[in-house]
Design a protein around this motif. Sequence first.
Motif, short mmCIF file in Angstrom:
data_model
loop_
_atom_site.label_atom_id
_atom_site.label_comp_id
_atom_site.label_asym_id
_atom_site.label_seq_id
_atom_site.Cartn_x
_atom_site.Cartn_y
_atom_site.Cartn_z
N MET A 151 36.22 15.05 33.35
CA MET A 151 35.61 16.15 34.10
C MET A 151 35.09 17.25 33.18
SD MET A 151 38.13 16.27 37.37
CE MET A 151 39.19 14.85 37.17
N ALA A 152 35.78 17.49 32.05
CA ALA A 152 35.28 18.53 31.13
C ALA A 152 33.88 18.14 30.64
CB ALA A 152 36.24 18.68 29.95
N MET A 173 44.42 11.13 43.58
CA MET A 173 44.88 12.51 43.67
C MET A 173 45.51 12.97 42.34
SD MET A 173 43.75 13.35 46.53
CE MET A 173 44.34 14.83 47.26
N LYS A 174 46.16 12.06 41.64
CA LYS A 174 46.73 12.44 40.34
C LYS A 174 45.62 12.77 39.35
CE LYS A 174 49.60 10.85 36.50
NZ LYS A 174 49.54 12.20 35.97
N LEU A 175 44.61 11.91 39.33
CA LEU A 175 43.48 12.13 38.42
C LEU A 175 42.83 13.49 38.68
CD1 LEU A 175 41.42 10.33 36.50
CD2 LEU A 175 39.99 10.57 38.51
N LEU A 176 42.62 13.78 39.98
CA LEU A 176 41.92 15.03 40.34
C LEU A 176 42.81 16.24 40.08
CD1 LEU A 176 40.34 13.59 43.58
CD2 LEU A 176 39.09 14.27 41.52
N GLY A 177 44.09 16.11 40.41
CA GLY A 177 45.01 17.24 40.21
C GLY A 177 45.19 17.59 38.75
N ASP A 178 45.01 16.61 37.87
CA ASP A 178 45.14 16.83 36.42
C ASP A 178 43.86 17.40 35.81
OD1 ASP A 178 47.66 15.92 36.01
OD2 ASP A 178 47.12 13.99 35.13
N GLY A 179 42.79 17.37 36.56
CA GLY A 179 41.47 17.62 35.96
C GLY A 179 41.11 19.10 35.84
N TRP A 189 36.71 19.96 22.79
CA TRP A 189 37.38 20.39 24.01
C TRP A 189 38.70 19.63 24.10
CZ3 TRP A 189 35.58 23.65 28.07
CH2 TRP A 189 36.45 23.72 29.18
N ALA A 190 39.78 20.35 24.39
CA ALA A 190 41.08 19.68 24.56
C ALA A 190 41.79 20.24 25.79
CB ALA A 190 41.96 19.90 23.32
N SER A 191 42.22 19.35 26.67
CA SER A 191 43.02 19.73 27.84
C SER A 191 44.38 19.06 27.71
CB SER A 191 42.35 19.24 29.13
OG SER A 191 41.08 19.81 29.31
N PRO A 192 45.25 19.57 26.80
CA PRO A 192 46.53 18.90 26.59
C PRO A 192 47.39 18.93 27.86
CG PRO A 192 46.45 20.97 25.36
CD PRO A 192 45.10 20.78 25.97
#
Length: 379
Positions: A18-19, A347-353, A72-75
Amino acid sequence: MAIPARPGCYEFFAGGGMAGLGLERFERLFANDLDPMKIAAFEANHGAGSIRRADVWDLTPTDLPGHAALIWASPPCQDVSLAGHRVGLDGARSGAFWGFWRLIEGLVAEERAPSVVVIENVMGLLSSNGGEDFRAIGRAMVEAGYRWGALELDAADWTPQSRPRLFIVAARDPLDGVADLAKGHGLSPRIRAAHAALSRDVSASWRWWSLPTPPRRNVDLSAILEPDDLVDWLPPATQEALLALLSPLHRRRLEAARTASLAGRRQVAAGYRRVRIEQGGKIQRLELRFDGLAGCLRTAAGGSSRQFIVVCDQGELRARRLSPREAARLMGLPDDWVLPRGETAAMKLLGDGVAVPVVRALSEGLLEPLLGIAARRVA
Ligand SMILES: C[S@@+](CC[C@H](N)C(=O)[O-])C[C@H]1O[C@@H](n2cnc3c(N)ncnc32)[C@H](O)[C@@H]1O
């Protein structure tokens, strides 16, 4: 380094990617994630082989092609406890952030330092471990030769989801043309408090970066919902059991909305079940909001992480779960974005995004100016 028309970008902890969707101005040279479900989703949307399945600790700078202007990092958010876990290159693995940061240090040593680095995380990173985690990240950025600043951006300013997130931005000199003013969008009281707690050596390299005020959001929750006849409403007994969880206050709010709907104004609420302490004991409550926003999409395991939609239409009440496609819209994803087949995985994928419009606004309002790229979007 001269900045090409479409500068290169690496995306770490990329999840579904998503980033990258918000970083349209950049060419993705590299992306990684660990989770097979995320890898499958990323490839379904960006093509086979577009992401490397690798633990960040297993990567070295030689795995990173070319020269990225932006990283870009979303740890992972559960990794917010960072301080004190710093280990050397030969040390035990802990804290995915440090596995990532040692790659930045490697690139700096090879004179391939990215001009700009963005770390996205939950707001809790400002205060975890008494604020030491945030200070440790700042210190690492300063030691690697960066100026740094941070913004609190809420997706609700662009899309109808309450989702405050922290964006730490590090940039190398020169920083011509980017204002360093202690005002602007993104400089919240929480950011100011975290800045005030910095030691002098780390705060000396701080920059008050912010965004222009976003235009007023013109889409609310009801605008992203599926048509009523295409969704699965809860059976009456299940709905009754759900609404029985309302506290007296939320019940009054729902009743007021139902009354308003009798006058022809359809009312839509979003809500989560939450465990609250009342009269010394734990009790599960359904908490509804009628402000045109959904609550923050979450990834917590178990049923309580699913969000409900309650509609009052001409005095009639109906309730259902928020669908994965609606959740994808709340993240700013287009309807042709391919979701994992299973609802739990989606939902996990989206909630993490990360919400795509927020990344886009950050890119246009700060990252591109930091890189000296002229504003481009016209329409
Ligand atoms: C907060 S999510 C980021 C999601 C991403 N921004 C998106 O838009 O979908 C963190 C990601 O880091 C991944 N991850 C966790 N530990 C990792 C590690 N050691 N190496 C690589 N990826 C890791 C997880 O699988 C998860 O997808």
